[in-house]
Design an enzyme around this catalytic site. Structure first.
Site, PDB file in Angstrom:
ATOM      1  N   GLY A  11       0.945  -1.262   0.050  1.00  0.00           N
ATOM      2  CA  GLY A  11       0.057  -0.179   0.011  1.00  0.00           C
ATOM      3  C   GLY A  11       0.965   1.363  -0.137  1.00  0.00           C
ATOM      4  N   GLY A  14      -0.141   4.864  -0.869  1.00  0.00           N
ATOM      5  CA  GLY A  14      -1.232   5.518   0.119  1.00  0.00           C
ATOM      6  C   GLY A  14      -0.365   6.740   0.793  1.00  0.00           C
ATOM      7  CG  ASP A  37      -0.056   0.506  -3.736  1.00  0.00           C
ATOM      8  OD1 ASP A  37      -1.196   0.489  -4.383  1.00  0.00           O
ATOM      9  OD2 ASP A  37       0.080   1.457  -2.865  1.00  0.00           O
ATOM     10  CB  ILE A  57      -1.684  -7.530  -0.232  1.00  0.00           C
ATOM     11  CG1 ILE A  57      -3.182  -7.143  -0.189  1.00  0.00           C
ATOM     12  CG2 ILE A  57      -0.803  -6.699  -0.131  1.00  0.00           C
ATOM     13  CD1 ILE A  57      -3.445  -6.527   1.290  1.00  0.00           C
ATOM     14  CE1 TYR A 156      -9.416   0.323   7.736  1.00  0.00           C
ATOM     15  CE2 TYR A 156     -10.126   1.840   9.397  1.00  0.00           C
ATOM     16  CZ  TYR A 156      -9.554   1.574   8.690  1.00  0.00           C
ATOM     17  OH  TYR A 156      -8.008   2.296   8.935  1.00  0.00           O
ATOM     18  CE  LYS A 160      -6.512  -0.903   9.546  1.00  0.00           C
ATOM     19  NZ  LYS A 160      -5.142  -1.091   8.771  1.00  0.00           N
TER      20      LYS A 160
HETATM   21  C1  AKB Z   1     -10.787   6.074   8.268  1.00  0.00           C
HETATM   22  O1  AKB Z   1     -11.301   7.050   8.461  1.00  0.00           O
HETATM   23  O2  AKB Z   1     -11.227   5.151   7.963  1.00  0.00           O
HETATM   24  C2  AKB Z   1      -9.290   5.972   8.807  1.00  0.00           C
HETATM   25  C3  AKB Z   1      -9.175   5.633  10.147  1.00  0.00           C
HETATM   26  C4  AKB Z   1      -9.577   6.494  11.311  1.00  0.00           C
HETATM   27  O3  AKB Z   1      -8.347   4.559  10.229  1.00  0.00           O
HETATM   28  N1  AKB Z   1      -8.652   7.414   8.561  1.00  0.00           N
END
Ligand code: AKB
Length: 341
Positions: A11, A14, A37, A57, A156, A160
């Site tokens: 990445g 980015g 990337d 990836i 997301y 994480k």
């Molecule tokens: C997002 O907004 O998804 C990112 C983060 C806060 O991880 N910038």
């Protein structure tokens, strides 16, 4: 083909990659940096790296090729789909954010086994790993500690949080039932970043994007509609401090690290405070507020600020920029320059 120990960045094109490549190649110009990337690096960065691998990836054959060609002892795994984009394509997000991370951890494990030393694996997590249930809980929580409120509401954030655990597993418990010990080949180190603001790149697909978008739009002379309420507060950090923190953590003696995952903070303004600073710098800025209730809900589930005591104690996290200096000394002058050209 290079058997010299190399650094690999996924990445890389980015936001974080941009600052990181510049920092790594300036600090140690002889150390090869290779990147992976989907998108090519910008013209200013491309000459700084030894090899750009164009691809995904998720492409295990490509990873096997890199494995065969390079000895890597540091991985910065930055590739990810951010929070807003991930909500529109949760399955794709899981593929990229989780399966992609698994592929890179396997890559690091094989590298460590092959050259016999632990591969430092840097993983950027996020305040999205938190999920504050209500506005009252958010107000009462203040600066949250790493192990509190780990109930993210987004795909997301869930990705994480899980990958933090995956990294801990590879670092400490990998194949714990095997006859030969396998763990210890991946030295997994992780920072939970606040929203990041860079003067040279504009993020895309995130939910903390309102602050950088507002700043860049004002400098570019474009109108901007902020999608969160003025009283919305989450932590932010200037990109140079984020890159500095990564380097401090990656180079910290292992015995000093009491955690796998560290919060880092710098400043935590409301959207109204950011707007006030941006308007002061760009008096003709056209900024309106048009709340997107759904994206607002995501930001409301993130903490107002983070407790970064452990990072300060264990590896000397010390951001150079507070809110006023981040804008006054870094963002505004650099952004002005960028859009004046
Ligand atoms: C997002 O907004 O998804 C990112 C983060 C806060 O991880 N910038």
């Amino acid at each position: 083909m290079s058997r010299k120990l190399s650094v690999m960045i996924t990445g890389a094109s980015g936001e974080i990659g941009h600052g990181l490549i510049a920092r790594l190649t300036t600090a140690d110009p002889d150390r090869p940096v290779i990147t992976l990337d989907l998108n090519p690096l910008s013209a200013d960065l491309a000459p700084k790296v030894r090899h750009q691998f164009g691809g995904s990836i998720l492409d295990r054959e490509l990873l096997a090729r890199i494995q065969a060609e390079y000895e890597v002892d540091q991985v910065y795994h930055l590739a990810a789909l951010l929070s807003t984009r991930s909500e529109f394509s949760p399955e794709l997000a899981h593929k990229v954010n989780v399966e992609g991370t698994l592929n890179l951890l396997e890559f690091a494990q094989r590298q460590g086994e092959s050259h016999g030393r632990a591969v430092v694996f840097f993983y950027p997590s996020s305040i999205a790993a938190y999920g504050l249930p209500t506005a009252a809980a958010k107000a009462a929580a203040g600066k949250v500690k790493e192990d509190e409120f780990n109930q993210p509401t987004t795909m997301y954030g869930a990705n994480k949080l899980y990958c933090e655990h995956l990294g801990r597993y590879y670092g400490r418990h990998y194949k714990q039932l095997a006859a030969d010990p396998h763990a210890g080949k991946v030295d997994f180190r992780c920072i939970r970043f606040p929203g990041l603001i860079s003067a040279v790149t504009v993020p895309s697909g995130g939910t903390s994007d309102y602050a950088p978008e507002m700043t860049h739009a004002a400098a570019a002379g474009e109108p901007y509609e902020c999608f969160v309420r003025p009283d919305t507060r989450i932590p932010f950090m200037a990109m140079p401090d984020a890159v500095d923190a990564i380097q401090r953590l990656v180079h910290a003696p292992r015995e000093k690290l009491t955690r796998v995952v560290y919060n880092i903070g710098a400043f935590a303004p409301t959207a109204a405070e950011v707007e006030r600073i941006v308007r002061a710098a760009f008096p003709r800025a056209e900024i309106a507020t048009k709340v997107d209730e759904k994206r607002q809900g995501i930001v409301d589930s993130w903490p107002a600020d983070v407790d970064d005591t452990a990072a300060r104690r264990d590896w000397g996290h010390a951001p150079a920029y507070a809110l006023d200096t981040a804008f006054g000394e870094y963002l505004i002058p650099t952004i002005r320059n960028r859009y004046a050209r």
